[in-house]
Design a protein around this motif. Structure first.
Motif, PDB file in Angstrom:
ATOM      1  N   ARG A 167       9.473   0.893  -0.220  1.00 38.48           N
ATOM      2  CA  ARG A 167       9.549   0.585   1.191  1.00 38.48           C
ATOM      3  C   ARG A 167      10.588   1.438   2.014  1.00 38.48           C
ATOM      4  NH1 ARG A 167       6.950  -5.204   2.309  1.00 38.48           N
ATOM      5  NH2 ARG A 167       6.496  -4.397   4.309  1.00 38.48           N
ATOM      6  N   THR A 168      11.249   2.311   1.329  1.00 43.33           N
ATOM      7  CA  THR A 168      12.254   3.014   2.018  1.00 43.33           C
ATOM      8  C   THR A 168      11.751   3.803   3.056  1.00 43.33           C
ATOM      9  OG1 THR A 168      13.433   3.212  -0.205  1.00 43.33           O
ATOM     10  CG2 THR A 168      14.206   4.659   1.808  1.00 43.33           C
ATOM     11  N   LYS A 169      10.853   4.411   3.220  1.00 48.47           N
ATOM     12  CA  LYS A 169      10.363   5.235   4.255  1.00 48.47           C
ATOM     13  C   LYS A 169      10.037   4.506   5.494  1.00 48.47           C
ATOM     14  CE  LYS A 169       9.723   9.394   1.702  1.00 48.47           C
ATOM     15  NZ  LYS A 169       9.988   8.808   0.602  1.00 48.47           N
ATOM     16  N   GLU A 170       9.294   3.320   5.056  1.00 49.79           N
ATOM     17  CA  GLU A 170       8.587   2.241   5.990  1.00 49.79           C
ATOM     18  C   GLU A 170       9.737   1.841   6.753  1.00 49.79           C
ATOM     19  OE1 GLU A 170       6.649  -2.095   6.227  1.00 49.79           O
ATOM     20  OE2 GLU A 170       6.475  -0.937   4.450  1.00 49.79           O
ATOM     21  N   ILE A 171      10.794   1.421   6.037  1.00 50.72           N
ATOM     22  CA  ILE A 171      12.194   0.652   6.658  1.00 50.72           C
ATOM     23  C   ILE A 171      12.627   1.585   7.475  1.00 50.72           C
ATOM     24  CG2 ILE A 171      14.437  -0.131   6.143  1.00 50.72           C
ATOM     25  CD1 ILE A 171      13.320  -1.504   3.592  1.00 50.72           C
ATOM     26  N   GLY A 172      12.772   2.939   7.133  1.00 52.11           N
ATOM     27  CA  GLY A 172      13.414   3.976   8.198  1.00 52.11           C
ATOM     28  C   GLY A 172      12.708   4.188   9.237  1.00 52.11           C
ATOM     29  N   ILE A 173      11.350   4.232   9.158  1.00 53.25           N
ATOM     30  CA  ILE A 173      10.620   4.419  10.443  1.00 53.25           C
ATOM     31  C   ILE A 173      10.731   2.980  11.368  1.00 53.25           C
ATOM     32  CG2 ILE A 173       8.129   4.381  11.204  1.00 53.25           C
ATOM     33  CD1 ILE A 173       7.448   5.854   8.814  1.00 53.25           C
ATOM     34  N   ARG A 174      10.726   1.967  10.867  1.00 54.74           N
ATOM     35  CA  ARG A 174      10.896   0.754  11.653  1.00 54.74           C
ATOM     36  C   ARG A 174      12.305   0.916  12.382  1.00 54.74           C
ATOM     37  NH1 ARG A 174       7.462  -3.726  10.733  1.00 54.74           N
ATOM     38  NH2 ARG A 174       5.787  -3.183   9.051  1.00 54.74           N
ATOM     39  N   LYS A 175      13.355   1.208  11.419  1.00 53.28           N
ATOM     40  CA  LYS A 175      14.695   1.209  12.236  1.00 53.28           C
ATOM     41  C   LYS A 175      14.548   2.162  13.351  1.00 53.28           C
ATOM     42  CE  LYS A 175      18.387   0.385  10.448  1.00 53.28           C
ATOM     43  NZ  LYS A 175      19.691   0.359   9.540  1.00 53.28           N
ATOM     44  N   VAL A 176      14.017   3.249  13.187  1.00 54.61           N
ATOM     45  CA  VAL A 176      13.881   4.473  14.253  1.00 54.61           C
ATOM     46  C   VAL A 176      13.241   3.842  15.302  1.00 54.61           C
ATOM     47  CG1 VAL A 176      12.667   6.676  14.800  1.00 54.61           C
ATOM     48  CG2 VAL A 176      14.141   6.430  12.848  1.00 54.61           C
ATOM     49  N   GLY A 211      13.365   0.661  16.337  1.00 54.19           N
ATOM     50  CA  GLY A 211      14.148  -0.408  17.179  1.00 54.19           C
ATOM     51  C   GLY A 211      14.211  -1.471  16.281  1.00 54.19           C
ATOM     52  N   ALA A 212      13.527  -1.522  15.180  1.00 52.81           N
ATOM     53  CA  ALA A 212      13.656  -2.954  14.451  1.00 52.81           C
ATOM     54  C   ALA A 212      15.057  -3.358  13.826  1.00 52.81           C
ATOM     55  CB  ALA A 212      12.837  -2.973  13.068  1.00 52.81           C
ATOM     56  N   SER A 213      15.437  -4.670  14.177  1.00 54.95           N
ATOM     57  CA  SER A 213      16.967  -4.984  13.687  1.00 54.95           C
ATOM     58  C   SER A 213      16.910  -5.246  12.240  1.00 54.95           C
ATOM     59  CB  SER A 213      17.143  -6.142  14.456  1.00 54.95           C
ATOM     60  OG  SER A 213      16.430  -7.478  14.168  1.00 54.95           O
ATOM     61  N   VAL A 214      18.215  -5.414  11.743  1.00 52.02           N
ATOM     62  CA  VAL A 214      18.401  -5.640  10.270  1.00 52.02           C
ATOM     63  C   VAL A 214      17.777  -6.896   9.933  1.00 52.02           C
ATOM     64  CG1 VAL A 214      20.122  -6.146   8.612  1.00 52.02           C
ATOM     65  CG2 VAL A 214      20.529  -4.342  10.095  1.00 52.02           C
ATOM     66  N   GLY A 215      17.969  -8.240  10.956  1.00 52.67           N
ATOM     67  CA  GLY A 215      17.357  -9.280  10.608  1.00 52.67           C
ATOM     68  C   GLY A 215      15.927  -9.268  10.408  1.00 52.67           C
ATOM     69  N   LYS A 216      15.307  -8.758  11.256  1.00 46.84           N
ATOM     70  CA  LYS A 216      13.797  -8.435  11.293  1.00 46.84           C
ATOM     71  C   LYS A 216      13.293  -7.759   9.867  1.00 46.84           C
ATOM     72  CE  LYS A 216      12.662  -8.671  15.807  1.00 46.84           C
ATOM     73  NZ  LYS A 216      11.945  -7.934  17.072  1.00 46.84           N
ATOM     74  N   ILE A 217      13.899  -6.840   9.253  1.00 47.53           N
ATOM     75  CA  ILE A 217      13.585  -6.051   8.171  1.00 47.53           C
ATOM     76  C   ILE A 217      13.914  -7.065   6.893  1.00 47.53           C
ATOM     77  CG2 ILE A 217      14.117  -4.212   6.785  1.00 47.53           C
ATOM     78  CD1 ILE A 217      14.832  -2.425   9.465  1.00 47.53           C
ATOM     79  N   VAL A 218      15.023  -7.788   6.893  1.00 43.75           N
ATOM     80  CA  VAL A 218      15.222  -8.588   5.978  1.00 43.75           C
ATOM     81  C   VAL A 218      14.306  -9.799   5.724  1.00 43.75           C
ATOM     82  CG1 VAL A 218      16.843 -10.420   5.019  1.00 43.75           C
ATOM     83  CG2 VAL A 218      17.937  -8.166   5.859  1.00 43.75           C
ATOM     84  N   PHE A 219      13.876 -10.252   7.070  1.00 41.34           N
ATOM     85  CA  PHE A 219      12.827 -11.300   6.884  1.00 41.34           C
ATOM     86  C   PHE A 219      11.516 -10.898   6.491  1.00 41.34           C
ATOM     87  CE2 PHE A 219       9.415 -13.260   9.136  1.00 41.34           C
ATOM     88  CZ  PHE A 219       9.593 -14.801   8.832  1.00 41.34           C
ATOM     89  N   MET A 220      11.213  -9.448   6.812  1.00 41.46           N
ATOM     90  CA  MET A 220       9.982  -8.929   6.240  1.00 41.46           C
ATOM     91  C   MET A 220       9.827  -8.721   4.963  1.00 41.46           C
ATOM     92  SD  MET A 220       8.619  -5.037   7.185  1.00 41.46           S
ATOM     93  CE  MET A 220       9.989  -4.423   5.842  1.00 41.46           C
ATOM     94  N   LEU A 221      11.133  -8.229   4.420  1.00 40.13           N
ATOM     95  CA  LEU A 221      11.122  -7.951   3.028  1.00 40.13           C
ATOM     96  C   LEU A 221      11.244  -9.414   1.924  1.00 40.13           C
ATOM     97  CD1 LEU A 221      13.461  -5.202   2.758  1.00 40.13           C
ATOM     98  CD2 LEU A 221      11.043  -5.006   2.587  1.00 40.13           C
ATOM     99  N   SER A 222      11.699 -10.610   2.748  1.00 37.90           N
ATOM    100  CA  SER A 222      11.953 -11.651   2.026  1.00 37.90           C
ATOM    101  C   SER A 222      10.458 -12.546   2.111  1.00 37.90           C
ATOM    102  CB  SER A 222      12.967 -12.404   2.482  1.00 37.90           C
ATOM    103  OG  SER A 222      14.239 -11.759   2.179  1.00 37.90           O
ATOM    104  N   LYS A 223       9.965 -12.247   3.142  1.00 39.53           N
ATOM    105  CA  LYS A 223       8.591 -13.094   3.525  1.00 39.53           C
ATOM    106  C   LYS A 223       7.516 -13.226   2.545  1.00 39.53           C
ATOM    107  CE  LYS A 223       5.887 -11.169   6.717  1.00 39.53           C
ATOM    108  NZ  LYS A 223       5.217 -10.963   7.917  1.00 39.53           N
ATOM    109  N   GLU A 224       7.102 -12.314   1.814  1.00 39.96           N
ATOM    110  CA  GLU A 224       6.281 -12.332   0.747  1.00 39.96           C
ATOM    111  C   GLU A 224       6.754 -13.297  -0.320  1.00 39.96           C
ATOM    112  OE1 GLU A 224       4.227  -9.467  -2.693  1.00 39.96           O
ATOM    113  OE2 GLU A 224       5.179  -8.502  -0.951  1.00 39.96           O
ATOM    114  N   PHE A 225       8.001 -13.084  -0.789  1.00 35.88           N
ATOM    115  CA  PHE A 225       8.665 -14.121  -1.734  1.00 35.88           C
ATOM    116  C   PHE A 225       8.640 -15.505  -1.365  1.00 35.88           C
ATOM    117  CE2 PHE A 225      10.357  -9.872  -2.868  1.00 35.88           C
ATOM    118  CZ  PHE A 225      10.172  -9.760  -4.350  1.00 35.88           C
ATOM    119  N   SER A 226       8.881 -15.779  -0.133  1.00 38.73           N
ATOM    120  CA  SER A 226       8.944 -17.088   0.429  1.00 38.73           C
ATOM    121  C   SER A 226       7.673 -17.741   0.336  1.00 38.73           C
ATOM    122  CB  SER A 226       9.217 -17.023   1.865  1.00 38.73           C
ATOM    123  OG  SER A 226      10.924 -16.511   1.969  1.00 38.73           O
TER     124      SER A 226
END
Length: 897
Positions: A801-810, A812-827
């Motif tokens: 999901r590297t490119k997806e993360i890059g687009i989200r950061k461009v 305006g997504a914050s680091v916290g939101k991206i971490v939450f997004m990646l961890s949400k599935e495992f939770s």
């Protein structure tokens, strides 16, 4: 344009009808034709026209068959080259993806090492008593009964049962009784010091004819025939006689009893419940000749004749026993056997197969080491769980990384690779990885085994000199490698090259669903093990902290005090004068397992003894300092006083016994019993003894907390095997050394043996302590293996999901939101695992705790804590990659677009 299922079926049926396809190449040919047909249809051709054009391009049917034939010949001729190529490519892939390879190898190796160690443990436990050649015909007789509301289950039987079986039942070939009288101090006339020995027992003369214990010196048929004869083990012979021949020599037990060595036998194997170094002839024990059928003191084993049915023998034995028991019932309580049983009472002797004794016995005491079949089930389940988790990690990573290898599959197919070649390639990789993991697992198991042996009290070793062992290891490696790699191999090899190379590959939800299910299973097991470990520790902590009714702290126990003889009183008096010594008591009865026990039936004075008023209870012989030394509480009446002559016929009851008799406060109460001769084991129904109840002590635990507190009485009588010292200082070493100095002053030649009451108490729960330690270790390893897989899986998903993360950061997504997004599935997966694991863990914990009459209450908090621990473990595992991916520069991730 993709072909429909009906169109693909049409092509498959047509090429088979034409007879132009070889079975080995059907999938490859079908895939190739379908790809070409799809390409024609994309140019505007109808399906049937496109199919005809493709077939025409192949040429005649004979040409198609010739091409296939040549392909198969070439493939078969190049088998060795292909195998070499498989291994070469497999090694390259493992080397190229070092991180994933390490995770796979490490996870599998640790899992396999755990499984290997547990398997050795389980096999060792299941092998107990297998070395006896007549094991299928050897049975132990146990006593089961009920009388006056009292239930008893003992692994012992009456002394006269054995000779009666030989006389009355032809189905019985041999009978061997054992009688333990505890430990002895042993020496020889040539030695100046004595040694404390624990593994001594009286045994009948036919011991060596029933049990398979090799005789090294002496005659097995006569070794235990005569009075004061003694057979010793090889290690004892070496210890006491070095290189001399022990046969004919004398050994002195407890300073007075002289036994003559008649035989030396091989040390009894560790995987047997009979483990004795001294066999004393039963003829030396006067008690063995008694005729009391209502007293159970002898471990009794029978060797049945060939073809004898266990159930038939059981029926005949109890019918025979009833004939001997009835006259004694009439003499003691005035009832026939029929009247006795009609009152809800029973006396029953059961038959226990030899191979069931070690793992299927649940008695308060037993003749030797006893295991528990439930622990076998537990450890086996843990081994399977850990191995499954390790295999899950592999499957998770293999399926997750399949898209990375999709183009490799497409290129290989375009260049002519068969699907079977691809399957073999991927299976080769998994098998190679498994072989590496198994080799590493053997090394890890070799390192871990000494620590596990110390923990489990075993002496196991890997059978590294056995070819069978390596054959099994190789077979398991191949099986696990094929099993773990089967799905990825067939999944990857099924990709259509045109879709892969066009970038149309979609993994779909299937593999994602499987990965999610496997992650749920991993954490389900982890949560289960966390709760199980916490439950065992909470119960052990409850046992250690529960009020016992006596104070086990700061009590030193000096063993073998009876050897002082007439010096005992002076020894006790001098010890009581030592600084920091609060109380001293002499008694062989201590409120922990391993000390004297004696039970008798009593009834209230003035009543005729019947099943309605007779109370069976423990009766302990103590001195006047016993209650104060052990910190017991007298709740009614008073303690013993040696200056009051009548206290020699007084008794102090515990609360359970006081209630059982129905006594009331403020009244003078008396109890009676039949006279019992301890030397001969005989009860005299014509002679009664009366005791006055002078006090009641608060109920205290004197057995394991698996048992309810039983009825108990204490009387003022000498019992001099153990001396208890309550001290009032934290300087334990000074207490020990000063006590030893006094001991040596009275008897310099005898060894000073001591223990502490609290450590003896802890020994009662050694099995539970070992269980807790093993659970902790294996739960930790299971979680570690799961985390390794989760760590690698999180790394892969973050990579995907590297490119997806890059687009989200461009955007305006914050680091916290991206971490939450990646961890949400495992939770989400952990929540599902917790919901499944919690009720199963509750059931398993409750079932285990049911073994205890006194048990800790497991609240909701423990389950929530286990769930939070699982969350924390998962978030810490996933968080690293999530944060790393979220902090990456989006320019780098989008540049390749």
């Amino acid at each position: 344009m993709e072909l429909s299922t009906d169109q693909i079926d049409y092509i498959q049926k047509d090429i088979n009808y034409r007879g132009i396809v070889y079975d080995q190449l059907e999938e490859e040919l079908l895939d190739h034709i379908c790809t070409l047909v799809e390409k024609k249809m994309e140019d505007g051709a109808r399906f049937i026209d496109a199919y005809d054009q493709v077939i025409e391009r192949f040429g005649s049917e004979q040409q198609i068959q010739h091409i296939q034939s040549q392909t198969l010949i070439l493939s078969n001729n190049n088998t060795k080259i292909m195998l070499r190529n498989y291994f070469k490519i497999a090694l390259r892939n493992l080397s190229r993806h070092k991180f994933y390879s390490f995770i796979n190898v490490a996870g599998l190796a640790v899992g396999l090492a755990c499984c290997l160690v547990i398997t050795l443990f389980v096999m060792d436990e299941l092998s107990y008593d297998d070395y006896h050649t007549k094991k299928d015909r050897i049975y132990r007789l146990t006593s089961h009964g009920a009388y006056g509301g009292n239930q008893y289950v003992f692994p012992v039987a009456p002394a006269p049962l054995a000779p009666a079986l030989i006389t009355d039942l032809p189905e019985v070939e041999k009978v061997v009784r054992f009688r333990s009288r505890g430990s002895y101090l042993v020496t020889t006339p040539q030695m100046t010091e004595s040694y404390k020995e624990h593994k001594l027992i009286f045994a009948d003369k036919d011991f060596f004819q029933v049990f398979s214990v090799p005789m090294l010196k002496g005659n097995p048929e006569t070794a235990l025939k005569d009075r004061m004869s003694l057979a010793i083990s090889r290690s004892i012979a070496q210890k006491y006689f070095a290189n001399e021949d022990p046969v004919g020599k004398t050994m002195i037990l407890d300073g007075a009893q002289e036994y003559h060595v008649t035989a030396v036998y091989e040390d009894m194997p560790a995987n047997g419940h009979l483990q004795f170094n001294f066999l004393m002839s039963m003829a030396s024990l006067e008690e063995s000749k008694n005729t009391e059928w209502l007293s159970n003191n002898f471990y009794t084993y029978v060797l049945l004749r060939e073809g004898t049915s266990q159930s038939d023998f059981y029926q005949k034995m109890n019918a025979m026993a009833a004939g001997y028991i009835e006259p004694q019932l009439i003499a003691f309580i005035g009832k026939t056997m029929k009247e006795f049983e009609e009152g809800g009472n029973k006396i029953d002797f059961k038959v226990q197969p030899l191979n069931d004794i070690y793992l299927h016995s649940d008695f308060i005491f037993d003749i030797g080491p006893i295991g528990d079949i439930s622990y076998i089930y537990m450890f086996s389940a843990i081994a399977i769980f850990i191995l499954v988790i390790a295999c899950i990690n592999f499957m998770n990573l293999s399926t997750a990384r399949s898209s990375n290898r999709a183009k490799e599959v497409g290129v290989r197919k375009v260049l002519g690779s068969f699907r079977s070649h691809l399957v073999r390639q991927f299976l080769t990789e998994t098998i190679l990885l498994c072989l590496i993991a198994f080799a590493l697992a053997i090394a890890l198991a070799s390192i871990a085994l000494p620590f596990f042996n110390e923990l489990a009290g075993k002496n196991m070793a890997l059978p590294v000199d056995s070819l069978t062992f390596y054959a099994i290891i190789l077979g398991c490696a191949l099986f696990i490698g094929i099993l773990a790699g089967l799905y990825p191999a067939f999944f990857l090899s099924a990709f259509k090259p045109i879709n892969v190379l066009k970038g149309k590959l979609a993994l779909g939800t299937g593999s994602s669903f499987i990965r999610s299910g496997l992650v749920v299973f991993q954490f389900f097991i982890s949560i289960l093990l966390i709760i199980a470990t916490a439950t065992v520790y909470k119960q052990l902590n409850y046992i250690q902290s529960k009020k016992l009714g006596y104070d086990k702290e700061q009590v030193l126990l000096v063993n073998d005090a009876y050897m002082l003889g007439t010096k005992m009183a002076a020894f006790k008096e001098e010890l009581s004068q030592l600084p920091n010594v609060a109380n001293v008591s002499i008694s062989g009865y201590m409120p922990v397992q391993g000390y004297n026990r004696s039970d008798m039936s009593f009834w209230e004075q003035g009543l005729e003894p019947t099943e309605d008023n007779m109370v069976n209870m423990q009766i302990w012989d103590v001195d006047e300092g016993y209650i104060s030394t052990l910190g017991m509480e007298v709740v009614l009446g008073r303690n013993f006083n040696k200056d009051i002559a009548s206290d020699s016929n007084a008794v102090i009851l515990n609360e359970a016994a006081f209630k059982a008799y129905g006594f009331e406060e403020g009244k003078e109460n008396f109890i009676q019993t039949f006279f019992y001769d301890y030397a001969t084991g005989q009860t005299r129904p014509d002679k009664l003894i009366t005791y006055r109840v002078i006090g009641v002590v608060k109920d205290f635990h004197f057995e394991s907390m698996k048992e309810n507190i039983g009825r108990l009485g204490m009387r003022l009588r000498p019992s001099v095997s153990t001396l208890a010292i309550r001290f009032s200082t934290s300087d334990i070493q000074t207490v020990i050394s000063s006590t030893e100095d006094v001991w040596k002053k009275f008897t310099a030649e005898l060894p000073f043996n001591y223990t502490f009451l609290d450590s003896d108490f802890g020994n009662m729960y050694r099995a539970e302590q070992r269980l807790a330690s093993v659970f902790t270790i294996f739960a930790g390893l299971a979680i570690l293996i799961g985390c390794l897989g989760l760590f690698a899986l999180a790394s892969f998903m973050a990579e995907q999901r590297t490119k997806e993360i890059g687009i989200r950061k461009v955007l305006g997504a914050s680091v916290g939101k991206i971490v939450f997004m990646l961890s949400k599935e495992f939770s989400r997966l952990i929540i599902i695992a917790f919901i499944i694991a919690a009720p199963i863990a509750w059931w398993a914990s409750s079932t285990w705790l049911d073994n205890y009459s006194y048990r800790v209450e497991i609240g909701v908090g423990l389950y929530l804590l286990a769930g939070m621990m699982a969350f924390l473990i998962a978030w810490l595992t996933v968080g690293y990659h999530s944060v790393k991916a979220a902090q990456a520069n989006p320019v780098d991730s989008l540049r390749s677009e």
